[in-house]
Write a protein that holds these residues in place. Structure first.
Motif, PDB file in Angstrom:
ATOM      1  N   ARG A 160      29.919  47.373  40.360  1.00 21.69           N
ATOM      2  CA  ARG A 160      31.801  47.742  40.125  1.00 21.69           C
ATOM      3  C   ARG A 160      31.912  47.735  41.687  1.00 21.69           C
ATOM      4  O   ARG A 160      33.727  47.612  42.393  1.00 21.69           O
ATOM      5  CB  ARG A 160      31.331  48.914  40.433  1.00 21.69           C
ATOM      6  CG  ARG A 160      33.087  50.111  40.453  1.00 21.69           C
ATOM      7  CD  ARG A 160      32.377  51.468  40.202  1.00 21.69           C
ATOM      8  NE  ARG A 160      33.223  52.775  40.598  1.00 21.69           N
ATOM      9  CZ  ARG A 160      33.901  52.957  38.616  1.00 21.69           C
ATOM     10  NH1 ARG A 160      34.167  53.298  37.535  1.00 21.69           N
ATOM     11  NH2 ARG A 160      35.167  54.005  38.794  1.00 21.69           N
ATOM     12  N   GLU A 161      31.902  47.887  43.177  1.00 14.88           N
ATOM     13  CA  GLU A 161      32.270  48.254  44.348  1.00 14.88           C
ATOM     14  C   GLU A 161      32.633  46.430  44.485  1.00 14.88           C
ATOM     15  O   GLU A 161      34.438  46.539  45.128  1.00 14.88           O
ATOM     16  CB  GLU A 161      31.170  47.611  45.024  1.00 14.88           C
ATOM     17  CG  GLU A 161      32.040  47.527  46.400  1.00 14.88           C
ATOM     18  CD  GLU A 161      31.201  48.081  47.712  1.00 14.88           C
ATOM     19  OE1 GLU A 161      30.766  47.766  49.037  1.00 14.88           O
ATOM     20  OE2 GLU A 161      29.922  48.717  47.729  1.00 14.88           O
ATOM     21  N   GLN A 162      32.539  44.901  43.945  1.00 15.66           N
ATOM     22  CA  GLN A 162      33.416  43.602  44.438  1.00 15.66           C
ATOM     23  C   GLN A 162      34.307  43.783  43.625  1.00 15.66           C
ATOM     24  O   GLN A 162      35.551  43.339  43.564  1.00 15.66           O
ATOM     25  CB  GLN A 162      32.438  42.914  43.878  1.00 15.66           C
ATOM     26  CG  GLN A 162      32.838  41.520  43.790  1.00 15.66           C
ATOM     27  CD  GLN A 162      32.088  40.420  43.707  1.00 15.66           C
ATOM     28  OE1 GLN A 162      30.976  40.742  43.551  1.00 15.66           O
ATOM     29  NE2 GLN A 162      32.511  39.184  44.704  1.00 15.66           N
ATOM     30  N   PHE A 163      34.363  44.153  41.830  1.00 15.49           N
ATOM     31  CA  PHE A 163      35.602  44.757  41.115  1.00 15.49           C
ATOM     32  C   PHE A 163      36.970  44.982  42.284  1.00 15.49           C
ATOM     33  O   PHE A 163      37.669  45.519  42.131  1.00 15.49           O
ATOM     34  CB  PHE A 163      35.259  45.570  39.748  1.00 15.49           C
ATOM     35  CG  PHE A 163      36.637  45.215  38.787  1.00 15.49           C
ATOM     36  CD1 PHE A 163      37.130  44.252  37.960  1.00 15.49           C
ATOM     37  CD2 PHE A 163      37.168  46.785  39.155  1.00 15.49           C
ATOM     38  CE1 PHE A 163      37.987  44.838  37.179  1.00 15.49           C
ATOM     39  CE2 PHE A 163      37.804  46.792  37.817  1.00 15.49           C
ATOM     40  CZ  PHE A 163      38.592  45.683  37.227  1.00 15.49           C
ATOM     41  N   VAL A 164      36.634  46.728  42.245  1.00  9.24           N
ATOM     42  CA  VAL A 164      37.539  47.649  42.801  1.00  9.24           C
ATOM     43  C   VAL A 164      37.933  46.671  43.966  1.00  9.24           C
ATOM     44  O   VAL A 164      39.815  47.293  43.920  1.00  9.24           O
ATOM     45  CB  VAL A 164      37.038  48.625  43.263  1.00  9.24           C
ATOM     46  CG1 VAL A 164      37.312  49.455  43.979  1.00  9.24           C
ATOM     47  CG2 VAL A 164      35.851  49.245  42.003  1.00  9.24           C
ATOM     48  N   GLY A 165      37.180  46.085  44.825  1.00 12.37           N
ATOM     49  CA  GLY A 165      37.914  45.346  46.092  1.00 12.37           C
ATOM     50  C   GLY A 165      38.672  44.340  45.970  1.00 12.37           C
ATOM     51  O   GLY A 165      39.981  43.931  46.075  1.00 12.37           O
ATOM     52  N   THR A 166      38.191  43.550  44.944  1.00 10.67           N
ATOM     53  CA  THR A 166      39.090  41.994  44.211  1.00 10.67           C
ATOM     54  C   THR A 166      39.951  43.093  43.805  1.00 10.67           C
ATOM     55  O   THR A 166      41.410  42.554  44.046  1.00 10.67           O
ATOM     56  CB  THR A 166      37.619  41.208  43.882  1.00 10.67           C
ATOM     57  OG1 THR A 166      37.162  41.154  44.851  1.00 10.67           O
ATOM     58  CG2 THR A 166      39.586  39.867  43.523  1.00 10.67           C
ATOM     59  N   MET A 167      40.512  43.553  42.569  1.00 10.24           N
ATOM     60  CA  MET A 167      41.327  43.563  42.184  1.00 10.24           C
ATOM     61  C   MET A 167      42.401  45.413  42.990  1.00 10.24           C
ATOM     62  O   MET A 167      43.444  44.604  43.117  1.00 10.24           O
ATOM     63  CB  MET A 167      40.685  44.488  40.697  1.00 10.24           C
ATOM     64  CG  MET A 167      40.041  43.973  39.934  1.00 10.24           C
ATOM     65  SD  MET A 167      41.041  42.139  39.228  1.00 10.24           S
ATOM     66  CE  MET A 167      42.188  43.166  38.265  1.00 10.24           C
ATOM     67  N   THR A 168      41.880  45.529  43.433  1.00  8.51           N
ATOM     68  CA  THR A 168      42.730  46.144  44.978  1.00  8.51           C
ATOM     69  C   THR A 168      44.009  45.650  45.538  1.00  8.51           C
ATOM     70  O   THR A 168      44.147  45.139  45.695  1.00  8.51           O
ATOM     71  CB  THR A 168      41.783  47.555  45.856  1.00  8.51           C
ATOM     72  OG1 THR A 168      41.365  48.321  44.895  1.00  8.51           O
ATOM     73  CG2 THR A 168      43.082  48.314  46.706  1.00  8.51           C
ATOM     74  N   HIS A 169      42.963  44.283  45.948  1.00  8.80           N
ATOM     75  CA  HIS A 169      43.297  43.196  47.122  1.00  8.80           C
ATOM     76  C   HIS A 169      44.452  42.513  46.252  1.00  8.80           C
ATOM     77  O   HIS A 169      45.790  42.022  46.613  1.00  8.80           O
ATOM     78  CB  HIS A 169      42.560  42.180  47.123  1.00  8.80           C
ATOM     79  CG  HIS A 169      43.363  40.997  47.951  1.00  8.80           C
ATOM     80  ND1 HIS A 169      43.427  41.025  49.149  1.00  8.80           N
ATOM     81  CD2 HIS A 169      42.830  39.947  48.187  1.00  8.80           C
ATOM     82  CE1 HIS A 169      43.802  40.098  49.988  1.00  8.80           C
ATOM     83  NE2 HIS A 169      43.976  39.220  48.815  1.00  8.80           N
ATOM     84  N   VAL A 170      43.948  41.922  45.026  1.00 14.00           N
ATOM     85  CA  VAL A 170      45.467  41.326  44.390  1.00 14.00           C
ATOM     86  C   VAL A 170      46.154  41.786  43.717  1.00 14.00           C
ATOM     87  O   VAL A 170      47.356  41.682  43.575  1.00 14.00           O
ATOM     88  CB  VAL A 170      44.189  40.880  43.058  1.00 14.00           C
ATOM     89  CG1 VAL A 170      44.613  39.760  41.661  1.00 14.00           C
ATOM     90  CG2 VAL A 170      42.714  39.928  43.339  1.00 14.00           C
ATOM     91  N   MET A 171      46.104  43.403  43.273  1.00 12.53           N
ATOM     92  CA  MET A 171      47.130  44.038  42.960  1.00 12.53           C
ATOM     93  C   MET A 171      48.050  44.430  43.519  1.00 12.53           C
ATOM     94  O   MET A 171      49.076  45.207  43.249  1.00 12.53           O
ATOM     95  CB  MET A 171      46.930  45.626  41.508  1.00 12.53           C
ATOM     96  CG  MET A 171      46.052  44.014  40.859  1.00 12.53           C
ATOM     97  SD  MET A 171      45.209  45.966  39.396  1.00 12.53           S
ATOM     98  CE  MET A 171      46.834  46.404  38.262  1.00 12.53           C
ATOM     99  N   GLY A 172      47.731  44.791  45.338  1.00  8.52           N
ATOM    100  CA  GLY A 172      48.720  44.959  45.976  1.00  8.52           C
ATOM    101  C   GLY A 172      48.284  46.748  46.093  1.00  8.52           C
ATOM    102  O   GLY A 172      47.608  47.668  45.791  1.00  8.52           O
ATOM    103  N   ASP A 173      49.705  47.013  47.003  1.00 16.50           N
ATOM    104  CA  ASP A 173      49.377  48.645  47.426  1.00 16.50           C
ATOM    105  C   ASP A 173      50.044  49.286  46.510  1.00 16.50           C
ATOM    106  O   ASP A 173      50.302  50.095  46.545  1.00 16.50           O
ATOM    107  CB  ASP A 173      49.826  48.943  48.584  1.00 16.50           C
ATOM    108  CG  ASP A 173      50.834  48.480  49.393  1.00 16.50           C
ATOM    109  OD1 ASP A 173      51.654  47.662  48.281  1.00 16.50           O
ATOM    110  OD2 ASP A 173      51.286  48.224  50.411  1.00 16.50           O
ATOM    111  N   GLY A 174      50.984  48.408  45.155  1.00 19.73           N
ATOM    112  CA  GLY A 174      51.843  49.799  45.010  1.00 19.73           C
ATOM    113  C   GLY A 174      52.901  50.124  44.887  1.00 19.73           C
ATOM    114  O   GLY A 174      53.862  50.885  44.733  1.00 19.73           O
ATOM    115  N   SER A 175      53.650  49.096  45.616  1.00 18.64           N
ATOM    116  CA  SER A 175      54.800  49.175  46.665  1.00 18.64           C
ATOM    117  C   SER A 175      55.344  47.556  45.771  1.00 18.64           C
ATOM    118  O   SER A 175      57.159  48.486  45.763  1.00 18.64           O
ATOM    119  CB  SER A 175      54.952  49.010  48.003  1.00 18.64           C
ATOM    120  OG  SER A 175      54.294  47.308  48.691  1.00 18.64           O
ATOM    121  N   GLU A 176      55.124  46.852  45.261  1.00 17.00           N
ATOM    122  CA  GLU A 176      56.009  46.487  44.433  1.00 17.00           C
ATOM    123  C   GLU A 176      55.936  46.963  42.509  1.00 17.00           C
ATOM    124  O   GLU A 176      55.096  47.593  41.922  1.00 17.00           O
ATOM    125  CB  GLU A 176      56.235  44.880  44.406  1.00 17.00           C
ATOM    126  CG  GLU A 176      54.636  44.656  43.929  1.00 17.00           C
ATOM    127  CD  GLU A 176      54.007  43.605  44.423  1.00 17.00           C
ATOM    128  OE1 GLU A 176      53.470  42.127  43.611  1.00 17.00           O
ATOM    129  OE2 GLU A 176      54.674  42.308  45.154  1.00 17.00           O
TER     130      GLU A 176
END
Length: 144
Positions: free
Chosen positions: A66-82
């Protein structure tokens, strides 16, 4: 969702099977649109299997916690500014009442830029709820 002939697997999905899978994807898509990666992770079974290919053209596979999924997907999907939207056509193949392989053709639009995606997910149903267990998409192998 479009359907492949039920004779492909021998299992004939019920209307409830199809409706519950559609509802699962609607929930997952809503979390994705909000970039709520923690809630996306709640809809998975870990360790999560990933299958892809790398830049050398070789097939790759990995398992993420789960930790790797959350970290990778957070990086891939960005911070929500777009602004990101998805339009998806899904084709489920039910292998049984508790297993489905879902092929997706999707158009992702981010800040006016459009990208076409094709991928597959393997979902399992446990206790009446669907969860994804395997993600399959080309082009991600160097990141696994």
């Amino acid at each position: 969702m479009t359907r492949l002939p039920d004779t492909d697997t021998g299992y004939v999905p019920t209307d409830e099977d199809r409706a519950s899978l559609n509802a699962w994807f609607a929930e997952y898509d809503a979390h994705s649109a909000k970039r709520d990666v923690e809630r996306m992770a709640d809809l998975a079974v870990f360790p999560l299997n990933l299958v892809s290919d790398d830049s050398a053209g070789d097939g790759r596979a990995a398992q993420w916690d789960r930790e790797q999924f959350v970290g990778t997907m957070t990086h891939v999907m960005g911070d929500g500014s777009e602004d990101i939207t998805f339009e998806s056509t899904r084709t489920p193949v039910f292998l049984s009442p508790a297993m489905a392989v879902v092929f997706t053709d999707s158009v992702m639009t981010a800040n006016g830029e459009t990208q076409r995606l094709r991928y597959a997910d393997i979902l399992i149903r446990r206790g009446g709820s669907w969860a994804f267990q395997t993600m399959i998409q080309g082009g991600w192998g160097d990141n696994l």
